[in-house]
Design a protein around this motif. Structure first.
Motif, short mmCIF file in Angstrom:
data_model
loop_
_atom_site.label_atom_id
_atom_site.label_comp_id
_atom_site.label_asym_id
_atom_site.label_seq_id
_atom_site.Cartn_x
_atom_site.Cartn_y
_atom_site.Cartn_z
N PRO A 1 44.88 57.61 39.23
CA PRO A 1 45.28 56.80 38.08
C PRO A 1 46.55 57.28 37.39
CG PRO A 1 42.90 57.10 38.09
CD PRO A 1 43.44 57.93 39.23
N VAL A 2 46.72 58.58 37.19
CA VAL A 2 47.94 59.08 36.53
C VAL A 2 49.16 58.72 37.37
CG1 VAL A 2 49.27 61.12 35.83
CG2 VAL A 2 46.81 61.10 35.52
N MET A 3 49.08 59.07 38.66
CA MET A 3 50.23 58.85 39.54
C MET A 3 50.60 57.36 39.57
SD MET A 3 50.90 57.53 42.75
CE MET A 3 49.37 57.60 43.67
N ALA A 4 49.60 56.51 39.75
CA ALA A 4 49.91 55.08 39.91
C ALA A 4 50.36 54.46 38.59
CB ALA A 4 48.68 54.35 40.46
N LEU B 1 57.84 58.16 40.68
CA LEU B 1 56.89 58.78 41.63
C LEU B 1 56.75 60.29 41.43
CD1 LEU B 1 57.50 56.93 45.04
CD2 LEU B 1 55.58 56.71 43.47
N ARG B 2 57.07 60.74 40.21
CA ARG B 2 57.09 62.20 40.00
C ARG B 2 55.73 62.86 40.23
NH1 ARG B 2 57.55 59.25 35.59
NH2 ARG B 2 56.25 59.54 33.76
N SER B 3 54.64 62.13 40.06
CA SER B 3 53.33 62.75 40.28
C SER B 3 52.78 62.49 41.68
CB SER B 3 52.32 62.27 39.23
OG SER B 3 52.70 62.76 37.97
N PHE B 4 53.58 61.85 42.52
CA PHE B 4 53.09 61.55 43.87
C PHE B 4 52.76 62.83 44.66
CE2 PHE B 4 53.59 59.81 48.27
CZ PHE B 4 52.52 58.93 48.21
N PRO B 5 53.61 63.88 44.61
CA PRO B 5 53.24 65.10 45.34
C PRO B 5 51.92 65.70 44.85
CG PRO B 5 55.58 65.14 44.81
CD PRO B 5 54.98 63.97 44.06
#
Ligand code: F6P
Length: 540
Positions: free
Chosen positions: A157-160, A338-342
């Motif tokens: 949820p955070v990433m998206a 997309l900073r939280s994608f990794p």
């Protein structure tokens, strides 16, 4: 049979020993390499030409996938077989994004109608919150939505939400509380008004220590302000598979959005765990997001292996990890959204494939899941890329980028930023692959003493993933791409990518230690743990 027993693994071992391939030579020998080692699917273009492999190696990798039964295992997953053998569960996250008329069975029952029933309830609820029809206890509309969850009930949820912020309702404040460190909750609610705040307690099990502790604190925070137990029903909803625990917490199960044990936590963003995202971006965008995942599911299910994006990414990863000695994978999205994608991928990949025994319980004789890490570009370039370029370790990279900017900057500026951003993607992968020879450095007039310092060996592998723009649909496809990449690697390594027993021990020990911290009872741990607890007791 372990993968190391296959003919393909043996062939790959020989190929790795015999061929010291360099990307310079590979590109010099084949001017069309850039087009040949590329594939497309579900709106994404994958360039894997800068991986250190040739046709013989690629064919052997494809043979490995076939010999390890990747296609059969994929089909078994999609059919709803209980491939999560240690928990006796089907693995059916693909059913969560299937169209309404699909027929996907778990234990003989078509699960698609129940999936869509929950999606419909989510859409309805999201519309009520977004329109102001859903009122808080004092009659205020909702202005802030706070998701409380951890792991798969938070990272997705955070990433998206961050990734799709461009599409979100800017009148709503959306926050995520995960850490049991009380400062997380305190900082996230300090400027919120309880009368207009909605909490979504997201937990598959509804027993997770962090989430339950934060949920109880949130409830206290709300009741301190509103002073009436009846307020809970207007300010708390739950997302879970565990109706009993939800009831016990005091949330009316009418306000519960259900999912099922055949959805793994780290594969649950497309279930009701995506409720905060649905409220933020609206149900139509959430459907587009699910459609993007489904696009990739269909590609994964039907594209020939040699053009199949998840398969190609999985196999190049296996080549890097098992035959070229890499032990990590840097994921480098060139998108601030997309900073939280990794961080999201860390759970998806490392919780899935951080395993040391095969499906039958035998110790593996080869490396399994890589360490996944990364950061949004270009920021990472000014932090850790030095080591990727000139350090002593081989670090394969996945670059991710988009053709178009979403950013509403002053006229014309948005695409200028985008051009600069993307110039860096292409420059980085080029520099990693081809480096700079001592001759080239000398040609720049560099003094001899500095030549070794300014020389780049190159030959560092990377893949590049490109899509036209960051939309709910392209994000959905990207997430499904990595889900299936992880699946294929798990299938080749003959491990169970869908359990996570390793996380349990720490959880159990923490439950045992928690009461000891405030008590005076004798301690029976090892001498280090005893000393640490005594120190904490003194200083707390
Ligand atoms: O970290 C372990 C884990 O079990 C994850 O697999 C899961 O996503 C997370 O905890 C949260 O679990 P739950 O959704 O049940 O609170």
């Amino acid at each position: 049979m372990q993968p190391t027993d296959t003919a393909a693994w043996k062939a790959l071992t020989t190929l790795a020993a015999e061929r010291q391939l360099t990307l310079r030579d590979l590109f010099a020998d084949d001017p069309e390499r850039g087009q040949k080692y590329a594939a497309e699917g579900a709106g994404w273009y994958l360039d894997y030409s800068k991986q250190r492999l040739d046709r013989a190696i690629l064919n052997a990798l494809l043979d490995l996938a076939r010999e390890c039964g990747v296609e059969e295992r994929r089909d078994a997953m999609l059919r709803g077989e209980k491939i999560n053998v240690t928990e006796g569960r089907a693995v059916l996250h693909t059913a969560l994004r299937a169209p309404r008329d699909a027929d996907i069975r778990a234990d003989g029952q078509n699960v698609v109608p129940q999936v869509h029933a929950v999606l419909d309830r989510m859409a309805d609820f999201a519309r009520q919150v977004r329109s102001g029809e859903w009122r808080g206890f004092t009659g205020e509309p909702i202005h802030a939505v706070v998701n409380i969850g951890i792991g798969g009930s938070d990272l997705g949820p955070v990433m998206a939400y961050e990734a799709l912020e461009h599409y979100s309702d800017r009148n709503l404040t959306v926050r995520f509380v995960s850490n049991v460190d009380g400062s997380d909750f305190a900082e996230k609610v300090r400027d919120l008004d309880p009368a207009s705040t909605l909490f979504i307690v997201s937990s598959k099990t509804f027993t997770t220590l962090e989430t339950m502790t934060n949920a109880h604190t949130a409830r206290r925070w709300l009741l301190d302000a509103l002073g009436d137990e009846a307020a809970v029903a207007r300010h708390f909803v739950a997302v879970s598979t565990n109706a009993d625990e939800v009831r016990q917490f005091g949330i009316d199960t009418a306000n519960m959005f259900e999912f099922w044990d055949w959805v793994g936590g780290r594969y649950s963003l497309d279930s009701a765990i995506g409720l905060s995202l649905t409220i933020a971006i609206g149900p139509e965008h959430f459907r587009e997001f699910l459609d993007g995942m489904h696009d990739m599911d269909r590609h994964f299910a039907s594209a020939p292996l040699e053009q199949n994006l998840p398969v190609l990414m999985a196999l190049t990863g296996i080549w890097n990890q098992n035959f070229l000695g890499a032990c990590s994978l840097a994921v480098l999205p060139y998108s601030q959204y997309l900073r939280s994608f990794p961080a999201y991928l860390q759970q998806l990949d490392m919780e899935s494939n951080g395993k040391h025994v095969t499906l039958s319980g035998a110790e593996v004789g080869y490396d399994t899941g890589p360490i996944v890490w990364g950061q949004a570009g270009t920021n990472g370039q000014h932090a850790f890329y030095q080591l990727i370029h000139q350090g002593t370790r081989l670090i394969p990279c996945d670059f991710i980028g988009f053709a178009r900017s979403l950013t509403p900057l002053p006229a014309g500026e948005g695409q200028t930023h985008q051009d600069l951003l993307m110039a860096n993607v292409f420059a980085q992968s080029e520099a990693l692959a081809f480096g700079k020879t001592p001759q080239q450095v000398r040609g720049d007039g560099v003094p001899e003493t500095l030549v070794p310092h300014k020389t780049f060996a190159g030959n560092r592998p990377s893949s590049t993933l490109l899509a036209r723009d960051l939309t709910p649909r392209s994000l959905g496809a990207l997430i499904a791409l990595y889900e299936h990449k992880v699946f294929v690697q798990g299938a080749v390594w003959d491990i169970n990518s869908f359990d996570q027993w390793g996380v349990e021990l720490g959880k159990v020990l923490a439950q045992r230690i928690a009461p000891e911290l405030s008590g005076e009872q004798d301690l029976h741990h090892d001498s280090s743990t005893n000393a640490l607890i005594r120190w904490y007791r003194r200083e707390r």
